[in-house]
Design a protein around this motif. Structure first.
Motif, PDB file in Angstrom:
ATOM      1  N   ALA A   3     -13.401   8.580  -3.607  1.00  0.00           N
ATOM      2  CA  ALA A   3     -12.040   9.057  -4.325  1.00  0.00           C
ATOM      3  C   ALA A   3     -12.209   9.173  -5.696  1.00  0.00           C
ATOM      4  CB  ALA A   3     -11.018   8.250  -4.124  1.00  0.00           C
TER       5      ALA A   3
ATOM      6  N   ARG B 274       0.939  -0.991   0.053  1.00  0.00           N
ATOM      7  CA  ARG B 274      -0.085  -0.112   0.130  1.00  0.00           C
ATOM      8  C   ARG B 274       0.983   1.183  -0.047  1.00  0.00           C
ATOM      9  NH1 ARG B 274      -4.999  -0.179  -1.483  1.00  0.00           N
ATOM     10  NH2 ARG B 274      -5.377   1.602  -0.256  1.00  0.00           N
ATOM     11  N   ASN B 275       0.527   2.173  -0.316  1.00  0.00           N
ATOM     12  CA  ASN B 275       1.071   3.641  -0.680  1.00  0.00           C
ATOM     13  C   ASN B 275       2.444   3.699  -1.301  1.00  0.00           C
ATOM     14  OD1 ASN B 275      -1.090   4.434   0.950  1.00  0.00           O
ATOM     15  ND2 ASN B 275      -0.090   3.851   2.958  1.00  0.00           N
TER      16      ASN B 275
ATOM     17  N   PRO C  29      -7.396   0.570  -7.562  1.00  0.00           N
ATOM     18  CA  PRO C  29      -8.401   0.742  -6.616  1.00  0.00           C
ATOM     19  C   PRO C  29      -9.519   2.018  -6.435  1.00  0.00           C
ATOM     20  CG  PRO C  29      -6.149   0.046  -5.982  1.00  0.00           C
ATOM     21  CD  PRO C  29      -6.348   0.304  -7.481  1.00  0.00           C
ATOM     22  N   PHE C  30      -9.152   2.900  -7.289  1.00  0.00           N
ATOM     23  CA  PHE C  30     -10.050   4.073  -7.454  1.00  0.00           C
ATOM     24  C   PHE C  30     -11.531   3.756  -7.638  1.00  0.00           C
ATOM     25  CE2 PHE C  30      -6.353   6.810  -7.770  1.00  0.00           C
ATOM     26  CZ  PHE C  30      -6.594   7.909  -6.912  1.00  0.00           C
TER      27      PHE C  30
ATOM     28  N   ASN D  38     -13.769   2.769  -4.570  1.00  0.00           N
ATOM     29  CA  ASN D  38     -13.514   3.981  -3.615  1.00  0.00           C
ATOM     30  C   ASN D  38     -14.447   4.984  -4.160  1.00  0.00           C
ATOM     31  OD1 ASN D  38     -13.340   6.334  -1.998  1.00  0.00           O
ATOM     32  ND2 ASN D  38     -11.453   5.221  -0.967  1.00  0.00           N
TER      33      ASN D  38
ATOM     34  N   TYR E 164      -4.943  11.115  -2.002  1.00  0.00           N
ATOM     35  CA  TYR E 164      -4.854   9.968  -3.178  1.00  0.00           C
ATOM     36  C   TYR E 164      -3.991   8.773  -3.024  1.00  0.00           C
ATOM     37  CZ  TYR E 164      -8.089  12.902  -5.869  1.00  0.00           C
ATOM     38  OH  TYR E 164      -9.109  13.723  -6.507  1.00  0.00           O
TER      39      TYR E 164
ATOM     40  N   ASP F 119      -3.327   7.334  -0.692  1.00  0.00           N
ATOM     41  CA  ASP F 119      -3.812   6.154   0.049  1.00  0.00           C
ATOM     42  C   ASP F 119      -4.405   4.992  -0.592  1.00  0.00           C
ATOM     43  OD1 ASP F 119      -2.693   7.143   2.476  1.00  0.00           O
ATOM     44  OD2 ASP F 119      -4.566   8.036   3.243  1.00  0.00           O
ATOM     45  N   ILE F 120      -4.877   5.398  -1.899  1.00  0.00           N
ATOM     46  CA  ILE F 120      -5.705   4.682  -2.899  1.00  0.00           C
ATOM     47  C   ILE F 120      -4.870   4.015  -3.602  1.00  0.00           C
ATOM     48  CG2 ILE F 120      -7.679   4.862  -4.582  1.00  0.00           C
ATOM     49  CD1 ILE F 120      -8.287   5.922  -1.769  1.00  0.00           C
TER      50      ILE F 120
END
Length: 207
Positions: free
Chosen positions: A48, A4-5, A41-42, A45, A19, A21-22
């Motif tokens: 986002a 992640r990130n 992954p957007f 969410n 963003y 974090d997405i």
């Protein structure tokens, strides 16, 4: 390995929504030495995704948006329903994906971070949009700015085009480049800024 990130990287986020974090990061995909930045992954969410589309819309200054398959389509197409300005999405596709009439299809040789490639667009898709004065202005959108090879090759080809519509000839001009993620270490921005201004929402820098 999934991180992640964007593990092992320094991320800079200047917008209200974080963003970074997405985004996911996959080292050595699709081949060793490539760090794959995953913005899919957007799509899971809603908040986002909606905010990103709004930010893209605020950055677009043309009625026509040109975008590259496949991920670019996912984020540019919603502009047709959410933007007051955007009237036309022009797709850039891989070989064999666009049916075409004689003289309509244009081939562009590009140099990506993975190696050389070819992409295609149709003049009729540009002509379906709206000119401003004597020019069809285009905002170029894509998910990632790496070396800038894809965007520069497409923009240079487009800027040489002429569209004939109802007996009148129009120029074609890329007005700006917009990206979700930029990799500054690969110096794509400098390559593109000689053509048009560049906007990105997240910068991912090496340590």
């Amino acid at each position: 390995m999934q991180c992640r990130n964007v593990c092992g990287k320094t991320l800079k986020q200047t917008d209200i929504m974080n963003y970074t974090d997405i985004i996911n990061h996959y080292p050595d995909f699709p081949k060793p030495g490539i760090d794959f930045i995953d913005i899919i992954p957007f799509l899971s969410n809603k908040e986002a995704f909606s905010q990103l589309v709004a930010d893209i819309d605020a950055s677009v200054h043309s009625p026509n948006v040109i975008t590259v398959e496949a991920r670019g389509f996912l984020f540019a197409a919603p502009l047709l329903t959410q933007s007051k300005q955007v009237q036309n999405i022009v797709p850039i596709r891989k070989k064999g994906k666009l049916p075409f009439a004689t003289g309509d299809l244009r081939e562009v040789q590009i140099m990506k971070e993975y190696g050389p490639d070819h992409v295609f667009y149709r003049l009729s898709d540009i002509a379906a949009g709206r000119p401003e004065g004597d020019t069809f202005y285009l905002s170029f959108f894509d998910d990632i700015l790496a070396t800038g090879g894809t965007a520069s090759g497409i923009a240079e080809s487009l800027n040489r085009e002429r569209i004939v519509l109802d007996g009148k000839e129009y120029k074609v001009k890329v007005r700006e480049f917009i990206f979700v993620v930029e990799l500054p270490d690969l110096h794509g921005r400098a390559r593109l800024e000689s053509i048009a201004p560049v906007k990105s929402f997240v910068k991912i820098e090496g340590d």
